[in-house]
Design an enzyme around this catalytic site. Structure first.
Site, mmCIF file in Angstrom:
data_model
loop_
_atom_site.group_PDB
_atom_site.id
_atom_site.type_symbol
_atom_site.label_atom_id
_atom_site.label_comp_id
_atom_site.label_asym_id
_atom_site.label_seq_id
_atom_site.Cartn_x
_atom_site.Cartn_y
_atom_site.Cartn_z
ATOM 1 N N ASN A 51 45.789 50.752 103.409
ATOM 2 C CA ASN A 51 46.363 49.425 103.738
ATOM 3 C C ASN A 51 47.382 49.739 104.490
ATOM 4 O O ASN A 51 48.302 50.521 103.812
ATOM 5 C CB ASN A 51 46.246 48.610 102.702
ATOM 6 C CG ASN A 51 46.954 47.260 102.976
ATOM 7 O OD1 ASN A 51 48.191 46.993 102.651
ATOM 8 N ND2 ASN A 51 46.439 46.155 103.319
ATOM 9 N N ASP A 52 47.891 48.850 105.453
ATOM 10 C CA ASP A 52 48.941 49.270 106.250
ATOM 11 C C ASP A 52 50.275 48.766 105.579
ATOM 12 O O ASP A 52 51.277 49.773 105.543
ATOM 13 C CB ASP A 52 49.139 48.383 107.542
ATOM 14 C CG ASP A 52 48.803 46.796 107.562
ATOM 15 O OD1 ASP A 52 48.873 46.383 106.337
ATOM 16 O OD2 ASP A 52 48.602 46.291 108.423
#
Length: 389
Positions: A172-173
């Site tokens: 996930n960023d």
């Protein structure tokens, strides 16, 4: 062990052997032997001496510049940002490519794009890190559910590894930003903290006892999907498919929708239009940001009570207008906290778009410290490429 020493020198800079031993919990004799081998491999070098508290002056050890680089890629709904990052976190190069994540061959096209970037590198590539706006089952496998990209059980990791031929870690960023903070930022002084992003979405990276908490299915930290709208009221739709989420209200699209309804911006108004209005003194525009700050403060207080971090870091595109959020956030946030938590620090960091991709590269650069095994076989391969496998 060797990769841990190389990683420590990358994040801390030139360090004496005694300090390396203390930081990694190794014996001085072990550090002496391992660093001798790393010098012979051309990964590190001896630098100047520094005074010691007793005995001979200590010699500092530092990385050679060609010890390795990582490629980081941040995937969005309309482009991919790519950076090359050195072991000490320095961004050597950056570029951006138009990208459409829709379509059956979207992942393959991403692989082709990154393979071209890799082919143009002359440096020792340690691996590729990829940040996506969605849930990832694990960094090692890289199976992605990202509604904003139209991806469900997307085989990002396997496809990219085949296309590129290097280790690939996916997360996930916002988790990638938390990883970067652990290596180069506030995480060097705190073992438990939150990285909260405001912008297109509202995300949260959770670090507990020095490791990223990812949850059972890789989806921990999705605070943007906390329901905040009163039952029975008109609930704005969210990109996740639900209604009434925090992100639907205070993500950039939600702010613009509110501004259009109130006549603060026209039908073609954007988040930038709204920010310009607030900066120009428009009271109604500032009220929108103040309300958003208040809603964020109340939601984040609940997260603080759940996780109990040492500090909160605010990042993302939205911090450019934080002065307008803050008037609503601070009183709401502090008022909602238990007395023992009211003093928790909130640090707002300056933002550039490059930080997303740099965070993705940090997935690779943190492999020497992957004691929790988040990166699995991919982290082991990175360590091997570091000359320490």
């Amino acid at each position: 062990m060797p990769s841990g020493i190389v990683g420590l020198l990358g994040t801390q800079g030139p360090t004496a052997r005694t300090d390396i031993a203390r930081a990694l919990g190794l014996s001085p004799a072990t550090v002496t032997q391992v660093t001798k081998d790393l010098i012979a491999r051309g990964l590190i070098e001896e630098l100047e001496s520094v005074p010691s508290k007793g005995g001979r002056p200590s010699r500092l050890l530092g990385l050679l510049r060609d010890a390795g680089v990582a490629l980081g890629a941040k995937v969005t709904a309309d482009h991919v940002a790519v950076v090359t990052v050195e072991l000490d976190g320095t961004v050597r190069s950056s570029t951006e490519h138009a990208y459409d994540p829709s379509g059956p061959d979207a992942i393959e096209r991403l692989g082709q794009l990154l393979a071209k970037e890799v082919a143009g590198l002359d440096d020792r590539l340690l691996g590729v890190g990829v940040g996506v706006p969605g849930a990832v089952d694990s960094q090692a496998s890289g199976v992605v559910d990202a509604p904003t990209l139209g991806w469900q059980s997307a085989q990002v990791g396997p496809v990219l590894r085949t296309a590129i031929g290097t280790p690939v870690l996916v997360d996930n960023d916002v988790n990638t930003l938390a990883a970067a903070e652990r290596l180069y930022g506030i995480g060097r002084d705190h073992s438990s903290y939150l990285v909260v992003t405001i912008g297109r979405g509202i995300g949260c990276g959770i670090v507990v006892d020095g490791g990223i908490y990812r949850g059972a299915n890789g989806g921990a930290g999705e605070i943007g999907h906390i329901p905040v709208w009163p039952s029975g009221a008109e609930e704005p739709p969210c990109t996740c498919g639900s209604t009434g989420c925090l992100e639907a209200h205070i993500g950039s699209a939600g702010l613009v929708r509110t501004a259009r309804v109130r006549g603060v911006v026209g039908p073609r108004g954007t988040a930038a239009t709204l920010l310009r209005a607030a900066s120009g003194g428009d009271v109604a525009a500032r009220e929108i940001f103040e309300e958003a700050g208040g809603m964020l403060g109340r939601a984040l207080a609940g997260v603080i009570h759940t996780v109990d971090p040492e500090v909160v870091v605010l990042m993302g595109e939205g911090v450019d207008g934080w002065e307008f959020w803050e008037s609503g956030f601070e009183p709401s946030f502090r008022r909602s906290l238990l007395p023992a938590r009211k003093a928790v620090p909130v640090v707002v960091e300056p933002w550039t778009e490059i930080q997303w991709a740099r965070g993705a590269a940090s997935l690779v650069l943190s492999s020497p410290f992957d004691s929790a095994g988040n990166g699995g076989e991919q982290s082991r391969l990175v360590r091997a490429r570091l000359g320490a496998g």
